[in-house]
Design a protein around this motif. Structure first.
Motif, PDB file in Angstrom:
ATOM      1  N   SER A 102       0.836  -1.194   0.000  1.00  0.00           N
ATOM      2  CA  SER A 102       0.000   0.000   0.000  1.00  0.00           C
ATOM      3  C   SER A 102       0.878   1.255   0.000  1.00  0.00           C
ATOM      4  CB  SER A 102      -0.936   0.002   1.214  1.00  0.00           C
ATOM      5  OG  SER A 102      -0.199  -0.104   2.416  1.00  0.00           O
ATOM      6  N   ARG A 103       2.093   1.110  -0.441  1.00  0.00           N
ATOM      7  CA  ARG A 103       3.040   2.216  -0.596  1.00  0.00           C
ATOM      8  C   ARG A 103       3.988   1.869  -1.733  1.00  0.00           C
ATOM      9  NH1 ARG A 103       7.740   0.024   0.805  1.00  0.00           N
ATOM     10  NH2 ARG A 103       7.885  -1.491   2.515  1.00  0.00           N
ATOM     11  N   ASP A 104       4.735   2.866  -2.186  1.00  0.00           N
ATOM     12  CA  ASP A 104       5.742   2.615  -3.200  1.00  0.00           C
ATOM     13  C   ASP A 104       6.984   2.012  -2.545  1.00  0.00           C
ATOM     14  OD1 ASP A 104       6.975   2.552  -5.671  1.00  0.00           O
ATOM     15  OD2 ASP A 104       6.398   4.594  -6.192  1.00  0.00           O
ATOM     16  N   LEU A 105       7.927   1.590  -3.366  1.00  0.00           N
ATOM     17  CA  LEU A 105       9.158   1.009  -2.841  1.00  0.00           C
ATOM     18  C   LEU A 105      10.022   2.061  -2.157  1.00  0.00           C
ATOM     19  CD1 LEU A 105      10.245  -1.281  -5.830  1.00  0.00           C
ATOM     20  CD2 LEU A 105       9.074  -1.976  -3.732  1.00  0.00           C
ATOM     21  N   ALA A 122      -5.411  -0.168  -7.623  1.00  0.00           N
ATOM     22  CA  ALA A 122      -6.530   0.603  -7.071  1.00  0.00           C
ATOM     23  C   ALA A 122      -6.000   1.885  -6.439  1.00  0.00           C
ATOM     24  CB  ALA A 122      -7.281  -0.216  -6.020  1.00  0.00           C
ATOM     25  N   ILE A 123      -6.922   2.772  -6.096  1.00  0.00           N
ATOM     26  CA  ILE A 123      -6.608   3.964  -5.310  1.00  0.00           C
ATOM     27  C   ILE A 123      -7.396   3.852  -4.006  1.00  0.00           C
ATOM     28  CG2 ILE A 123      -6.678   6.481  -5.213  1.00  0.00           C
ATOM     29  CD1 ILE A 123      -6.703   6.453  -8.284  1.00  0.00           C
ATOM     30  N   ASP A 124      -6.728   4.126  -2.904  1.00  0.00           N
ATOM     31  CA  ASP A 124      -7.355   3.931  -1.603  1.00  0.00           C
ATOM     32  C   ASP A 124      -7.276   5.188  -0.758  1.00  0.00           C
ATOM     33  OD1 ASP A 124      -8.569   2.548   0.531  1.00  0.00           O
ATOM     34  OD2 ASP A 124      -6.624   2.075   1.414  1.00  0.00           O
ATOM     35  N   ILE A 252      -6.337  12.438   2.254  1.00  0.00           N
ATOM     36  CA  ILE A 252      -5.477  11.327   2.689  1.00  0.00           C
ATOM     37  C   ILE A 252      -5.766  10.104   1.815  1.00  0.00           C
ATOM     38  CG2 ILE A 252      -4.604  10.060   4.677  1.00  0.00           C
ATOM     39  CD1 ILE A 252      -6.063  12.016   6.490  1.00  0.00           C
ATOM     40  N   SER A 253      -5.120  10.021   0.671  1.00  0.00           N
ATOM     41  CA  SER A 253      -5.343   8.898  -0.250  1.00  0.00           C
ATOM     42  C   SER A 253      -4.064   8.604  -1.022  1.00  0.00           C
ATOM     43  CB  SER A 253      -6.489   9.202  -1.222  1.00  0.00           C
ATOM     44  OG  SER A 253      -6.171  10.312  -2.040  1.00  0.00           O
ATOM     45  N   ARG A 254      -3.985   7.390  -1.554  1.00  0.00           N
ATOM     46  CA  ARG A 254      -2.782   6.953  -2.287  1.00  0.00           C
ATOM     47  C   ARG A 254      -3.124   5.778  -3.189  1.00  0.00           C
ATOM     48  NH1 ARG A 254      -1.516   3.183   2.011  1.00  0.00           N
ATOM     49  NH2 ARG A 254      -3.486   2.410   2.645  1.00  0.00           N
TER      50      ARG A 254
END
Length: 293
Positions: A102-105, A122-124, A252-254
């Motif tokens: 749920s994050r990038d590297l 997806a976008i969360d 607050i989304s990613r």
């Protein structure tokens, strides 16, 4: 007569050979597996695939695996959580075919596993949640940061009743924690009394059972056992919903990801392609995420 019989037997033999050739062709056409890693039209995909990592992405992965296996009886997709860091390490070390995050590297992960390929599924939105008994309805990002860095310790300091704030967060393996610390905390440390949980579900359960608690979870974990707080943006209360995340008004989304070691092939490619298909993205939306198709 003998010559004619031999001719007839020879002709019959050739007919049998022709029929066998046709049958083999038909069977091959019905049972072929994959071609260059991509399922051929009308074919089932077989094999075993391990998918592990982020508990935020977990509901998408599980439901998509069930739907995919229902259409491909020869496929066995095993899905488990553990956190984004676990997923990245597992796919990087080759112990899983797909790592969920749920994050990038992180820079260190990019250096250690340079061949990982990112697939946005997806976008969360991340919802700040409280117990339904809590009278607070909205907070600014600054107030949320103040709660999590220990500036505010009682709900009456942010418009609520006289009750101690019980801060609940995620453990260090969580990609949601990483994003929350960067986006909301702006790199500040969490208060030392924070209760650290290893999954979104564990956070939600703690909030539901603890009247003074506050936590954060992916939108897919919102239900009637907890209350999602609106975020005050320039005086406007923006609720954590698919619509506000899609509109870009919820702050607050990613994006959330699946990683493969190199370009996805075979069963892993077929599975990710399914998640990105209209049917797969319908699952994404049903689980409270924003679709990317």
């Amino acid at each position: 007569m003998t010559g004619q019989s031999s001719v007839r037997r020879g002709g019959a033999f050739l007919v049998v050979l022709a029929l066998l050739a046709v049958a083999v062709t038909l069977v091959a056409g019905c049972t072929a597996g994959t071609e260059n890693g991509t399922p051929t039209q009308g074919d089932g995909v077989s094999g075993t695939l391990s998918v592990t990592g982020s508990t935020t992405v977990l509901p998408i992965a599980q439901l998509a695996a069930e739907a995919f296996m229902a259409e491909n009886s020869g496929a066995d997709i095993q899905v488990s959580g553990g956190g984004s860091s676990v997923g990245v390490q597992a796919v990087g070390e080759g112990t899983a075919g797909i790592g969920m995050a749920s994050r990038d590297l992180k820079d260190a992960e990019k250096e250690k596993y340079p061949d990982l390929v990112k697939h946005t599924v997806a976008i969360d939105g991340i919802a700040v949640i409280v117990n339904p008994q809590n009278t607070v309805e909205r907070l600014t990002v600054e107030q949320i940061r103040g709660i999590y860095n220990g500036t505010y310790t009682n709900w009456n300091q942010v418009g609520g009743s006289d009750q101690q704030i019980v801060v609940v967060g995620r453990d260090s393996a969580s990609g949601t924690r990483e994003y929350f610390q960067e986006s909301v905390m702006q790199g500040e440390d969490f208060v030392g009394t924070q209760l650290e949980k290893n999954s979104n579900g564990a956070v939600a359960q703690t909030i539901a059972q603890t009247p003074g608690a506050v936590g954060y979870v992916g939108l897919g974990y919102l239900d009637d056992t907890v209350k999602g707080l609106s975020v005050d943006v320039n005086g406007n209360a923006v609720a954590p919903t698919i619509e506000t995340v899609k509109a870009g008004t919820y702050p607050i989304s990613r994006e959330v990801f699946m990683f493969t070691k190199g370009e996805a092939t075979g069963l892993a490619k077929a599975y990710i392609d399914f998640i990105l298909s209209p049917d797969g993205q319908a699952i994404v939306e049903e689980e409270g995420f924003v679709r990317v198709d």
